[in-house]
Design a protein around this motif. Structure first.
Motif, PDB file in Angstrom:
ATOM      1  N   GLY A  34      30.320  -7.837 -12.030  1.00 18.90           N
ATOM      2  CA  GLY A  34      30.529  -9.205 -11.559  1.00 18.90           C
ATOM      3  C   GLY A  34      29.346  -9.647 -10.722  1.00 18.90           C
ATOM      4  N   SER A  35      29.532 -10.681  -9.942  1.00 15.88           N
ATOM      5  CA  SER A  35      28.474 -11.142  -9.047  1.00 15.88           C
ATOM      6  C   SER A  35      28.774 -10.655  -7.636  1.00 15.88           C
ATOM      7  CB  SER A  35      28.383 -12.673  -9.061  1.00 15.88           C
ATOM      8  OG  SER A  35      29.596 -13.230  -8.592  1.00 15.88           O
ATOM      9  N   SER A  36      27.739 -10.293  -6.907  1.00 24.40           N
ATOM     10  CA  SER A  36      27.907  -9.819  -5.535  1.00 24.40           C
ATOM     11  C   SER A  36      27.481 -10.925  -4.579  1.00 24.40           C
ATOM     12  CB  SER A  36      27.071  -8.558  -5.288  1.00 24.40           C
ATOM     13  OG  SER A  36      27.142  -8.182  -3.929  1.00 24.40           O
ATOM     14  N   THR A  37      28.453 -11.547  -3.944  1.00 25.64           N
ATOM     15  CA  THR A  37      28.156 -12.626  -3.000  1.00 25.64           C
ATOM     16  C   THR A  37      27.373 -12.112  -1.806  1.00 25.64           C
ATOM     17  OG1 THR A  37      30.208 -13.720  -3.645  1.00 25.64           O
ATOM     18  CG2 THR A  37      29.183 -14.461  -1.601  1.00 25.64           C
ATOM     19  N   SER A  38      27.753 -10.945  -1.285  1.00 19.49           N
ATOM     20  CA  SER A  38      27.104 -10.417  -0.080  1.00 19.49           C
ATOM     21  C   SER A  38      25.652 -10.045  -0.355  1.00 19.49           C
ATOM     22  CB  SER A  38      27.865  -9.203   0.442  1.00 19.49           C
ATOM     23  OG  SER A  38      27.927  -8.184  -0.538  1.00 19.49           O
ATOM     24  N   ARG A  39      25.388  -9.421  -1.500  1.00 15.94           N
ATOM     25  CA  ARG A  39      24.009  -9.021  -1.812  1.00 15.94           C
ATOM     26  C   ARG A  39      23.142 -10.231  -2.156  1.00 15.94           C
ATOM     27  NH1 ARG A  39      25.412  -3.613  -5.390  1.00 15.94           N
ATOM     28  NH2 ARG A  39      27.470  -3.448  -4.424  1.00 15.94           N
ATOM     29  N   THR A  40      23.751 -11.213  -2.808  1.00 16.07           N
ATOM     30  CA  THR A  40      23.006 -12.450  -3.084  1.00 16.07           C
ATOM     31  C   THR A  40      22.608 -13.129  -1.782  1.00 16.07           C
ATOM     32  OG1 THR A  40      24.246 -12.735  -5.151  1.00 16.07           O
ATOM     33  CG2 THR A  40      23.087 -14.655  -4.291  1.00 16.07           C
ATOM     34  N   ALA A  41      23.533 -13.168  -0.824  1.00 13.98           N
ATOM     35  CA  ALA A  41      23.225 -13.762   0.483  1.00 13.98           C
ATOM     36  C   ALA A  41      22.141 -12.966   1.200  1.00 13.98           C
ATOM     37  CB  ALA A  41      24.493 -13.808   1.335  1.00 13.98           C
ATOM     38  N   ALA A  42      22.196 -11.640   1.086  1.00 13.06           N
ATOM     39  CA  ALA A  42      21.184 -10.798   1.729  1.00 13.06           C
ATOM     40  C   ALA A  42      19.802 -11.053   1.139  1.00 13.06           C
ATOM     41  CB  ALA A  42      21.561  -9.329   1.582  1.00 13.06           C
ATOM     42  N   MET A  43      19.736 -11.228  -0.181  1.00 12.95           N
ATOM     43  CA  MET A  43      18.450 -11.504  -0.816  1.00 12.95           C
ATOM     44  C   MET A  43      17.923 -12.886  -0.422  1.00 12.95           C
ATOM     45  SD  MET A  43      17.442  -8.862  -2.449  1.00 12.95           S
ATOM     46  CE  MET A  43      18.005  -8.154  -0.877  1.00 12.95           C
ATOM     47  N   ASP A  44      18.815 -13.850  -0.306  1.00 16.86           N
ATOM     48  CA  ASP A  44      18.398 -15.184   0.127  1.00 16.86           C
ATOM     49  C   ASP A  44      17.826 -15.124   1.541  1.00 16.86           C
ATOM     50  OD1 ASP A  44      18.486 -18.182  -0.468  1.00 16.86           O
ATOM     51  OD2 ASP A  44      19.564 -18.079   1.449  1.00 16.86           O
ATOM     52  N   GLN A  45      18.486 -14.375   2.423  1.00 12.16           N
ATOM     53  CA  GLN A  45      18.005 -14.231   3.793  1.00 12.16           C
ATOM     54  C   GLN A  45      16.674 -13.478   3.849  1.00 12.16           C
ATOM     55  OE1 GLN A  45      21.224 -12.317   5.848  1.00 12.16           O
ATOM     56  NE2 GLN A  45      22.591 -14.094   5.686  1.00 12.16           N
ATOM     57  N   ALA A  46      16.455 -12.582   2.871  1.00 13.89           N
ATOM     58  CA  ALA A  46      15.196 -11.828   2.827  1.00 13.89           C
ATOM     59  C   ALA A  46      14.054 -12.636   2.228  1.00 13.89           C
ATOM     60  CB  ALA A  46      15.400 -10.551   2.019  1.00 13.89           C
ATOM     61  N   GLY A  47      14.347 -13.861   1.801  1.00 18.91           N
ATOM     62  CA  GLY A  47      13.314 -14.728   1.257  1.00 18.91           C
ATOM     63  C   GLY A  47      13.133 -14.631  -0.237  1.00 18.91           C
ATOM     64  N   SER A  48      14.015 -13.912  -0.931  1.00 18.61           N
ATOM     65  CA  SER A  48      13.879 -13.763  -2.372  1.00 18.61           C
ATOM     66  C   SER A  48      14.333 -15.031  -3.087  1.00 18.61           C
ATOM     67  CB  SER A  48      14.713 -12.578  -2.857  1.00 18.61           C
ATOM     68  OG  SER A  48      14.734 -12.538  -4.263  1.00 18.61           O
ATOM     69  N   ARG A  49      13.556 -15.433  -4.104  1.00 21.15           N
ATOM     70  CA  ARG A  49      13.898 -16.610  -4.911  1.00 21.15           C
ATOM     71  C   ARG A  49      13.773 -16.309  -6.398  1.00 21.15           C
ATOM     72  NH1 ARG A  49      15.240 -17.166  -0.531  1.00 21.15           N
ATOM     73  NH2 ARG A  49      14.757 -18.799   0.979  1.00 21.15           N
ATOM     74  N   THR A  50      13.746 -15.016  -6.760  1.00 17.68           N
ATOM     75  CA  THR A  50      13.646 -14.617  -8.160  1.00 17.68           C
ATOM     76  C   THR A  50      14.559 -13.420  -8.410  1.00 17.68           C
ATOM     77  OG1 THR A  50      11.916 -12.909  -8.057  1.00 17.68           O
ATOM     78  CG2 THR A  50      11.181 -15.210  -7.979  1.00 17.68           C
ATOM     79  N   GLN A  51      14.585 -12.969  -9.654  1.00 18.00           N
ATOM     80  CA  GLN A  51      15.377 -11.803 -10.025  1.00 18.00           C
ATOM     81  C   GLN A  51      14.571 -10.502  -9.944  1.00 18.00           C
ATOM     82  OE1 GLN A  51      18.509 -11.246 -10.739  1.00 18.00           O
ATOM     83  NE2 GLN A  51      19.290 -13.344 -10.698  1.00 18.00           N
ATOM     84  N   LEU A  52      13.342 -10.565  -9.422  1.00 16.13           N
ATOM     85  CA  LEU A  52      12.538  -9.343  -9.317  1.00 16.13           C
ATOM     86  C   LEU A  52      13.217  -8.258  -8.473  1.00 16.13           C
ATOM     87  CD1 LEU A  52       9.961  -7.852 -10.029  1.00 16.13           C
ATOM     88  CD2 LEU A  52       8.856  -8.908  -8.028  1.00 16.13           C
ATOM     89  N   PRO A  53      13.866  -8.588  -7.340  1.00 11.74           N
ATOM     90  CA  PRO A  53      14.531  -7.519  -6.577  1.00 11.74           C
ATOM     91  C   PRO A  53      15.543  -6.740  -7.410  1.00 11.74           C
ATOM     92  CG  PRO A  53      14.364  -9.481  -5.229  1.00 11.74           C
ATOM     93  CD  PRO A  53      13.910  -9.868  -6.608  1.00 11.74           C
ATOM     94  N   SER A  54      16.225  -7.392  -8.352  1.00 14.01           N
ATOM     95  CA  SER A  54      17.181  -6.675  -9.194  1.00 14.01           C
ATOM     96  C   SER A  54      16.474  -5.663 -10.091  1.00 14.01           C
ATOM     97  CB  SER A  54      17.973  -7.672 -10.052  1.00 14.01           C
ATOM     98  OG  SER A  54      18.834  -8.452  -9.252  1.00 14.01           O
ATOM     99  N   LEU A  55      15.263  -6.006 -10.561  1.00 17.62           N
ATOM    100  CA  LEU A  55      14.499  -5.054 -11.377  1.00 17.62           C
ATOM    101  C   LEU A  55      13.999  -3.896 -10.526  1.00 17.62           C
ATOM    102  CD1 LEU A  55      12.469  -7.476 -13.688  1.00 17.62           C
ATOM    103  CD2 LEU A  55      14.713  -6.426 -14.065  1.00 17.62           C
TER     104      LEU A  55
END
Length: 554
Positions: A301-322
């Motif tokens: 599914g989608s992880s709301t908490s991890r998505t929020a963490a990536m947004d706070q870390a400045g991520s704007r792409t799917q590279l962190p998932s790779l």
């Protein structure tokens, strides 16, 4: 077609890579815990971070949503399969794979037929109640781990609570100490320095302490040996009846993931000003779930908490998932030996703190203040999910959604309009005497489609306005149809009764501001016979008002 890794540039490459390292530190301990919640080996949680994550990241339209099993999905897997096979058995693991594949097929069907709107039936109160019930069930299981008390993992909520109470005498002091310190570090540390991956810190430090002090010999449970190696291609072999038995729970998983996933995707797209495509996102969920089921994992599914963490870390792409997928693969190849001594109390503390926000305490408080009926919907869904089960919970959720929809549809805004078309008097309350639009004419507007739930309500409202204004003084009733987008047969029959009632009192019936499609529909239903049609309310009032009395005093 959107290119993979949209938004990635040379200027943000370092930021995205660092965000990926942060995501790796967050996801590893959580996914091990979620696999345990689901009744599966740790590798099931880790495998979800490799192939399914890569597929999702390369296909999805959202630049930020992180795909992964989450706490609610893990609990739903455990509660739905627990009644079909023994947790930890080969049949249980096979069913989890099959369930993920069914979810994937359902996601693909939703995307193909563009049926993502079905998830809109899961309103916020329903989602809060459903996820909150699952979260509390998870929390009880983690408390048992934190205390070092053994309970039946596949049992019902009441049985789990009873098992903890009965086993308090066997609680392990070292387990309580480890979990207590872990919870304090996770909560306080996050408030002091949010950027630090405290879950990883807790897991590493707790493991070192257990190894040095040999606390596993003092009764502290540890994770145990984790098989090394990459995920391998597999396929669940089940009978048709077993496949069919998994369909209801797969539907529940798909609907909850669709509702949450599309909401998160849309909100971040709007926040960061990029376009998302819901049907493509559903397609990505479909492929990633099929991949999960075909290589040893469970529903994604989608992880709301991890998505929020990536947004706070400045991520704007799917590279962190790779980066997450690559790091997890390296761990599976070369580092599984490091996982064997992770203490279960520390994993329990990490998961418990992660699921606390899912209890929905603040959301329930807000619902109580804003709308008691919607609070009751959420509370009912919470109780059914917690005490009866997840599948009954999702069924009750849909029934409650339909009740809520019918309740609102049956009470649309119905107003007597003033001469300037502004609402003059709501007919949901008692209409006061003299609430006409102009002498002898009442213009009434309903701001909703006319159908079986409100047709009789509208007819009664019109009669109420006529009676309140004096039946002998009313010459015509004009129905403003601007906001009416559809009419069904039941509403048309209610109109037939209203037309006859008005005709008995020699009151004309007219329509104004008809949409072309509504006019065609009215004609098809025979509702325009004997009725006049006007383009504006002013034209209707001017044509239907009684002529001025030439002998009246100025």
């Amino acid at each position: 077609m959107q290119r993979p890794l949209a938004g990635l540039t040379r200027s943000n490459l370092i930021t995205e890579l660092l965000a990926g390292v942060t995501l790796l530190a967050i996801a590893i301990p959580l996914n091990i815990g979620y696999a345990q919640i689901a009744g599966l080996p740790p590798t099931a949680g880790l495998y979800a971070l490799v192939v399914p994550t890569v597929i999702y990241a390369l296909v999805v339209s959202s630049r930020q949503v992180v795909a992964s099993p989450d706490a609610a999905a893990a609990a739903l897997v455990a509660s739905s399969i627990g009644g079909l096979a023994a947790a930890g058995s080969e049949d249980y693991a096979t069913m989890a794979l099959a369930q993920a594949i069914i979810c994937g097929v359902l996601f693909l069907l939703l995307a193909f037929f563009k049926l993502g709107f079905l998830a809109n039936f899961l309103s916020k109160p329903i989602l809060v109640g459903f996820v909150g019930g699952l979260a509390l069930d998870i929390l009880v299981s983690q408390i048992a781990k934190m205390l070092g008390v053994k309970i039946e993992s596949g049992g019902e909520f009441v049985e789990k609570v009873g098992g903890i109470v009965a086993g308090l005498g066997t609680a392990n002091g070292w387990s309580i100490l480890i979990s207590g310190v872990a919870v304090a570090v996770l909560i306080v540390g996050r408030r002091l320095i949010a950027a630090v991956p405290w879950a990883l810190v807790v897991m590493v430090v707790a493991t070192i302490v257990v190894v040095i002090a040999q606390l596993d010999q003092q009764g502290v449970a540890v994770l145990g040996e984790v098989p090394a190696g990459p995920p391998t291609l597999t396929w669940p072999v089940l009978s048709w009846l077993e496949w069919l038995a998994l369909v209801p729970s797969a539907i529940a998983l798909t609907l909850v993931t669709t509702a949450e996933g599309l909401l998160v995707s849309r909100s971040y797209g709007e926040k960061r000003r990029y376009t998302t495509r819901p049907n493509r996102d559903l397609f990505a969920f479909g492929l990633s779930n099929i991949a999960a089921g075909a290589q040893g994992s469970f529903a994604i599914g989608s992880s709301t908490s991890r998505t929020a963490a990536m947004d706070q870390a400045g991520s704007r792409t799917q590279l962190p998932s790779l980066v997450l997928a690559a790091g997890t693969l390296l761990l599976l190849l070369f580092g599984t030996g490091l996982l064997a001594d992770i203490p279960s109390p520390a994993i329990g503390a990490i998961v418990a703190v992660a699921v606390l926000p899912l209890l929905g305490i603040s959301e329930f408080a807000a619902l109580w203040k804003r709308d008691r009926f919607e609070f009751a919907i959420g509370a009912t869904c919470f109780a059914v999910t917690l005490f009866i089960g997840s599948i009954p919970g999702i069924l009750v959720a849909f029934v409650l959604a339909l009740i809520n929809l019918a309740k609102r549809a049956a009470s649309p805004a119905i107003d007597v309009l003033a001469a300037d078309d502004d609402p003059k008097q709501s007919l949901l309350d008692e209409a006061p005497p003299g609430s006409t639009t102009a002498p002898g004419v009442i213009v009434i507007r309903i701001a909703a489609p006319l159908f079986f739930a409100n047709g009789a309500v509208f007819a009664d409202a019109v009669k109420k306005a006529v009676v309140a204004s004096g039946e002998d003084d009313v010459r015509a009733v004009v129905i403003d149809m601007e906001a009416v987008t559809d009419i069904d047969v039941t509403a048309a029959e209610s109109f037939e009764g209203l037309t006859a009632w008005l005709a008995d009192r020699r009151i004309l019936l007219a329509f104004s501001r008809l949409r072309p499609e509504s006019e065609a529909r009215l004609a098809q239903l025979g509702m325009l016979e004997g009725a006049q049609v006007f383009t504006t309310n002013r034209a209707a009032v001017a044509a239907l008002s009684p002529p001025a009395d030439p002998n009246a005093q100025p």
